[in-house]
Write an enzyme that holds these catalytic residues in place. Structure first.
Site, PDB file in Angstrom:
ATOM      1  N   TRP A 133       0.765  -1.189  -0.031  1.00 17.95           N
ATOM      2  CA  TRP A 133      -0.105   0.069   0.028  1.00 17.95           C
ATOM      3  C   TRP A 133       0.765   1.072  -0.220  1.00 17.95           C
ATOM      4  O   TRP A 133       2.026   1.266   0.824  1.00 17.95           O
ATOM      5  CB  TRP A 133      -1.015   0.059   1.146  1.00 17.95           C
ATOM      6  CG  TRP A 133      -1.768   1.188   1.516  1.00 17.95           C
ATOM      7  CD1 TRP A 133      -2.386   1.696   0.458  1.00 17.95           C
ATOM      8  CD2 TRP A 133      -2.041   1.977   2.696  1.00 17.95           C
ATOM      9  NE1 TRP A 133      -3.285   2.604   1.050  1.00 17.95           N
ATOM     10  CE2 TRP A 133      -2.870   2.997   2.430  1.00 17.95           C
ATOM     11  CE3 TRP A 133      -1.495   1.753   3.930  1.00 17.95           C
ATOM     12  CZ2 TRP A 133      -3.376   3.854   3.407  1.00 17.95           C
ATOM     13  CZ3 TRP A 133      -1.957   2.438   4.915  1.00 17.95           C
ATOM     14  CH2 TRP A 133      -2.936   3.450   4.632  1.00 17.95           C
ATOM     15  N   ASP A 214      -1.105  -6.096   9.607  1.00 16.47           N
ATOM     16  CA  ASP A 214      -1.928  -4.826   9.223  1.00 16.47           C
ATOM     17  C   ASP A 214      -3.105  -5.575   8.959  1.00 16.47           C
ATOM     18  O   ASP A 214      -3.578  -6.099   7.778  1.00 16.47           O
ATOM     19  CB  ASP A 214      -1.370  -4.111   8.099  1.00 16.47           C
ATOM     20  CG  ASP A 214      -2.290  -2.818   7.562  1.00 16.47           C
ATOM     21  OD1 ASP A 214      -3.122  -2.628   8.271  1.00 16.47           O
ATOM     22  OD2 ASP A 214      -1.883  -2.162   6.543  1.00 16.47           O
ATOM     23  N   ALA A 216      -6.548  -4.344   7.939  1.00 15.68           N
ATOM     24  CA  ALA A 216      -7.619  -3.238   7.835  1.00 15.68           C
ATOM     25  C   ALA A 216      -8.662  -3.647   6.845  1.00 15.68           C
ATOM     26  O   ALA A 216      -9.656  -2.839   6.562  1.00 15.68           O
ATOM     27  CB  ALA A 216      -6.654  -2.337   6.462  1.00 15.68           C
ATOM     28  N   LYS A 249     -12.827   0.408   6.978  1.00 12.13           N
ATOM     29  CA  LYS A 249     -13.796  -0.344   5.868  1.00 12.13           C
ATOM     30  C   LYS A 249     -14.780  -1.084   6.495  1.00 12.13           C
ATOM     31  O   LYS A 249     -15.753  -1.258   5.938  1.00 12.13           O
ATOM     32  CB  LYS A 249     -12.526  -0.819   5.328  1.00 12.13           C
ATOM     33  CG  LYS A 249     -11.357  -0.436   4.989  1.00 12.13           C
ATOM     34  CD  LYS A 249     -11.269   0.466   3.731  1.00 12.13           C
ATOM     35  CE  LYS A 249     -10.121   1.447   4.095  1.00 12.13           C
ATOM     36  NZ  LYS A 249      -9.379   2.054   2.727  1.00 12.13           N
TER      37      LYS A 249
HETATM   38  C1  LIG Z   1      -3.627  -1.685   3.891  1.00  5.46           C
HETATM   39  C2  LIG Z   1      -4.227  -0.777   4.482  1.00  5.46           C
HETATM   40  N1  LIG Z   1      -3.640  -0.576   5.753  1.00  5.46           N
HETATM   41  C3  LIG Z   1      -4.188   0.476   6.577  1.00  5.46           C
HETATM   42  C4  LIG Z   1      -4.989   1.432   6.099  1.00  5.46           C
HETATM   43  C5  LIG Z   1      -5.407   2.450   7.004  1.00  5.46           C
HETATM   44  O1  LIG Z   1      -6.831   2.775   7.110  1.00  5.46           O
HETATM   45  P1  LIG Z   1      -7.463   3.931   8.060  1.00  5.46           P
HETATM   46  O2  LIG Z   1      -6.267   4.774   8.613  1.00  5.46           O
HETATM   47  O3  LIG Z   1      -8.272   4.769   7.170  1.00  5.46           O
HETATM   48  O4  LIG Z   1      -8.155   3.322   9.101  1.00  5.46           O
HETATM   49  C6  LIG Z   1      -5.447   1.144   4.961  1.00  5.46           C
HETATM   50  C7  LIG Z   1      -6.511   2.283   4.276  1.00  5.46           C
HETATM   51  O5  LIG Z   1      -6.608   2.406   3.163  1.00  5.46           O
HETATM   52  C8  LIG Z   1      -4.993   0.161   4.050  1.00  5.46           C
HETATM   53  O6  LIG Z   1      -5.632  -0.042   2.811  1.00  5.46           O
END
Ligand SMILES: Cc1ncc(COP(=O)(O)O)c(C=O)c1O
Length: 402
Positions: A133, A214, A216, A249
């Site tokens: 990401w 991670d 998410a 999400k």
């Molecule tokens: C792989 C991944 N990790 C972490 C996040 C973090 O999300 P947030 O900070 O919006 O909760 C995202 C958001 O797009 C993501 O795609």
């Protein structure tokens, strides 16, 4: 001029993903389609507030009697519930050696994890997947730790480059940290199988490596349990583990910024020490986390009826993602029966990489008005019954561009 402290700053280029949204907004063409955005969309192109979240939010507001600060660790009940959602029954077993803190979404959890690593071992090296990401490296690296990339994706065959990944991990020194996507790998959509997770766990254990998971997209790959199986396997076996949880999400609470970092240490005394450092890091950056999103999520998870409503909503989201994968693969195959698009249906979550040359991606944005970041990552949730033919036409039109 003297005193112009900011006068020497140059304007930065737009963020690679947020920049796509801006370009999309500027495009006056009515046929434009946004496949760049990182949020779930329903068949009408909306990102609605889930019904369970809306109901929980109303109850939270109705019952709230004060706005005093939450503690440095945030909403402790929320922390415990999201960790239990991630780990299942294992959470109870690991509770004594866990230090959890509520964070500003998953990004805050990732950054808090990196800050913790930096506090404990400033020379820490975190190995992230190649590709990963787009925000992982800026977010983690800015804390001062070093980042490297391990092989993850076999672009030609669109599967995990597993042999190369394992060979890389086998050569890491003890204490190296390995960032793994719990499920729905962003941007490839390609996840480890359970057998592969087990093989990764063997190497991590043998070499004394530290997993940083991670999570998410729990629930958006297959279901809430299946998506956490790899993580659970690691948590059951590894003595030390960092877990970054995002509720953005799967609860649809993006802007509320609800997340948590749980660190599992080798014993309860170390966990207690970790908790003090987490609190200090938070205190020095922002003092206390916000309440609202975490309170809502905690309410949903703590109320059996609301939890069921939410689980059904997550199941609807995941079913739609899978349908869209089949739909787009079918429309592409209808146009180019000589090519194989079945990989789209084997991948999980919202994202896949189109695997097109940079010139083709540029043409998709500039000529076809179909927007995505320069790496060709598409969000399947941007596809709908109404636009799927245009998306398929556009992709087929640029296929040969080099
Ligand atoms: C792989 C991944 N990790 C972490 C996040 C973090 O999300 P947030 O900070 O919006 O909760 C995202 C958001 O797009 C993501 O795609």
């Amino acid at each position: 001029m003297t005193g112009d402290i900011f006068g020497n700053l140059e304007t930065l280029p737009p963020d690679s993903i947020l920049g796509v949204t801006a370009a999309f907004r500027r495009d006056p063409d009515p046929r434009k389609i946004d496949l760049g955005v990182g949020v779930y969309r329903d068949e009408f192109g909306n990102t609605p507030v889930p019904a369970a979240v809306r109901e929980a939010e109303q109850a939270v507001l109705a019952e709230q009697v004060t706005k005093v600060y939450v503690g440095p660790a945030g909403n402790v009940e929320f922390n415990e519930r999201v960790v239990a959602l991630a780990l299942g029954p294992l959470a109870t077993r690991l509770r004594d050696r866990m230090a959890a803190i509520q964070t500003v979404g998953g990004c805050g959890a990732l950054r808090m994890g990196a800050e913790m690593l930096h506090a404990a071992a400033p020379d820490s090296v975190v190995h992230v997947s190649d590709p990963t990401w787009a925000n992982h490296e800026p977010l983690l690296g800015n804390s001062g730790i070093t980042l490297q990339r391990y092989p993850y994706y076999e672009a030609a065959t669109r599967v995990v480059a597993f042999d190369r990944m394992l060979a890389y991990l086998e050569h890491l020194p003890p204490g190296a940290v390995v960032l793994l996507h719990g499920c729905c790998h962003n941007p490839t959509g390609v996840d480890l199988s359970l057998e592969q997770w087990a093989a990764v766990a063997d190497v991590l254990e043998l070499r004394g490596l530290v997993p940083f998971v991670d999570l998410a997209y729990q629930g958006l790959g297959d279901d809430l349990e299946t998506d956490a199986e790899g993580l659970r396997l690691l948590a059951a076996r590894l003595p030390t583990l960092l877990l970054a949880i995002s509720c953005s999400k799967n609860f649809g609470v993006y802007r509320e910024r609800a997340g948590a970092l749980a660190v599992f240490a080798q014993n309860a005394a170390t966990a207690r020490a970790i908790a003090t450092h987490q609190a200090r890091i938070g205190r020095r950056m922002y003092s206390m986390p916000p309440d609202h999103g975490a309170a809502i999520v905690s309410r949903v998870l703590g109320d059996p009826r609301l939890r069921q409503v939410w689980q059904d909503e997550v199941a609807t989201m995941v079913a739609r993602m899978k349908e869209l994968r089949t739909l787009l693969a079918g429309r592409l195959t209808a146009r180019r029966p000589d090519l194989d698009f079945s990989w789209l249906t084997r991948q999980r979550g919202m994202f896949s990489l189109l695997g097109l040359a940079p010139a083709a991606i540029t043409a998709l944005c500039n000529e076809e008005h179909v927007y995505m970041p320069p790496d060709g990552r598409i969000n399947l949730a941007g596809v709908s019954d109404a636009n799927v033919d245009r998306v398929a036409d556009a992709i087929v039109n640029v296929l040969g561009r080099r």
